[in-house]
Design an enzyme around this catalytic site. Structure first.
Site, mmCIF file in Angstrom:
data_model
loop_
_atom_site.group_PDB
_atom_site.id
_atom_site.type_symbol
_atom_site.label_atom_id
_atom_site.label_comp_id
_atom_site.label_asym_id
_atom_site.label_seq_id
_atom_site.Cartn_x
_atom_site.Cartn_y
_atom_site.Cartn_z
ATOM 1 N N HIS A 64 49.037 32.791 48.317
ATOM 2 C CA HIS A 64 49.540 34.085 47.987
ATOM 3 C C HIS A 64 49.225 35.140 48.814
ATOM 4 O O HIS A 64 48.312 35.073 49.756
ATOM 5 C CB HIS A 64 49.168 34.520 46.420
HETATM 6 C C1 T46 Z 1 42.379 35.810 46.669
HETATM 7 C C2 T46 Z 1 41.813 34.383 46.869
HETATM 8 C C3 T46 Z 1 40.894 34.749 48.120
HETATM 9 C C4 T46 Z 1 41.028 37.065 37.135
HETATM 10 O O1 T46 Z 1 41.383 37.153 35.897
HETATM 11 N N1 T46 Z 1 40.291 38.094 37.810
HETATM 12 C C5 T46 Z 1 39.945 37.923 39.113
HETATM 13 O O2 T46 Z 1 39.179 39.086 39.566
HETATM 14 C C6 T46 Z 1 40.455 36.853 39.696
HETATM 15 C C7 T46 Z 1 40.286 36.821 41.460
HETATM 16 C C8 T46 Z 1 41.402 35.843 39.179
HETATM 17 N N2 T46 Z 1 41.524 35.990 37.997
HETATM 18 C C9 T46 Z 1 42.100 34.877 37.121
HETATM 19 C C10 T46 Z 1 43.592 34.788 37.745
HETATM 20 C C11 T46 Z 1 43.963 33.263 37.497
HETATM 21 O O3 T46 Z 1 44.243 33.210 36.242
HETATM 22 O O4 T46 Z 1 41.656 33.844 37.558
HETATM 23 C C12 T46 Z 1 42.489 32.517 37.750
HETATM 24 C C13 T46 Z 1 42.573 32.124 39.241
HETATM 25 O O5 T46 Z 1 43.038 32.792 40.302
HETATM 26 P P1 T46 Z 1 43.630 32.275 41.344
HETATM 27 O O6 T46 Z 1 44.429 31.156 41.009
HETATM 28 O O7 T46 Z 1 44.516 33.551 42.098
HETATM 29 O O8 T46 Z 1 42.544 31.891 42.416
HETATM 30 P P2 T46 Z 1 42.802 31.635 43.988
HETATM 31 O O9 T46 Z 1 41.412 30.975 44.216
HETATM 32 O O10 T46 Z 1 43.863 31.110 44.393
HETATM 33 O O11 T46 Z 1 42.655 33.111 44.814
HETATM 34 C C14 T46 Z 1 41.613 34.025 44.691
HETATM 35 C C15 T46 Z 1 41.932 35.301 44.106
HETATM 36 O O12 T46 Z 1 42.868 35.372 43.061
HETATM 37 C C16 T46 Z 1 43.048 36.080 45.153
HETATM 38 O O13 T46 Z 1 42.891 37.452 45.008
HETATM 39 O O14 T46 Z 1 42.760 36.380 47.539
HETATM 40 O O15 T46 Z 1 40.836 34.085 45.872
#
Ligand code: T46
Length: 148
Positions: A64
């Site tokens: 993303h």
């Molecule tokens: C990024 C990369 C490096 C929250 O509720 N609060 C938070 O602060 C974060 C980071 C995530 N979430 C929730 C949102 C999703 O339901 O946790 C779940 C997993 O997040 P996501 O699939 O976006 O995780 P990654 O590892 O793909 O991405 C993360 C960060 O979300 C993103 O901002 O830049 O790490």
């Protein structure tokens, strides 16, 4: 906020990204200590800290871009491959040193993959979590990136 050049160890091909080096105090038998401070190594006010761990090698994360959020990532333990894409240029780098971080600015498609066993990724973010800040569709990202 502009960083002093000595902390930027490597500019990358993709816009809005670079590697930064933070101090490493080597204490011999006492082990090492690293730190980062606002304005010296971190070019934004930190509103949020999160960490990613226990990811299997085959799993990709990220995929993303952010409209507004800026982040600095540190691989505190282990190793990951980071793929960056600004819509034109791409980078593919290994992050595996606790005192080397990567700055990810706005509108940068990023993917983290090849997590080695026991990898811990620490992320400092400039904004509170808001799903609306994410662009999770690559074609939408490409279209918006080309307008920049
Ligand atoms: C990024 C990369 C490096 C929250 O509720 N609060 C938070 O602060 C974060 C980071 C995530 N979430 C929730 C949102 C999703 O339901 O946790 C779940 C997993 O997040 P996501 O699939 O976006 O995780 P990654 O590892 O793909 O991405 C993360 C960060 O979300 C993103 O901002 O830049 O790490």
């Amino acid at each position: 906020m502009k960083l002093k050049v000595k902390q930027v160890v490597k500019k990358l091909k993709t816009k809005n990204s670079y590697l930064i080096q933070i101090p490493l105090i080597a204490g011999g038998k006492r082990g090492n200590l690293s730190f980062c401070e606002l304005k010296k190594q971190i070019p934004f006010n930190i509103k949020r800290v999160y960490w990613i761990y226990r990811v299997s090698f085959k799993q990709s994360r990220g995929e993303h871009a952010h409209k507004k959020t800026e982040q600095v990532l540190f691989c505190l333990q282990g190793s990951i491959r980071m793929k960056l894409d600004d819509g034109i240029h791409k980078d593919n780098i290994i992050l595996n040193k606790p005192n080397i971080g990567i700055f990810l600015g706005r509108m940068l498609w990023h993917e983290m993959k090849n997590f080695q066993k026991d990898t811990i990724l620490l992320i400092l973010a400039s904004e509170f979590y808001k799903e609306k800040d994410y662009i999770r569709d690559y074609n939408t990202f490409k279209r918006l990136a080309q307008k920049q």
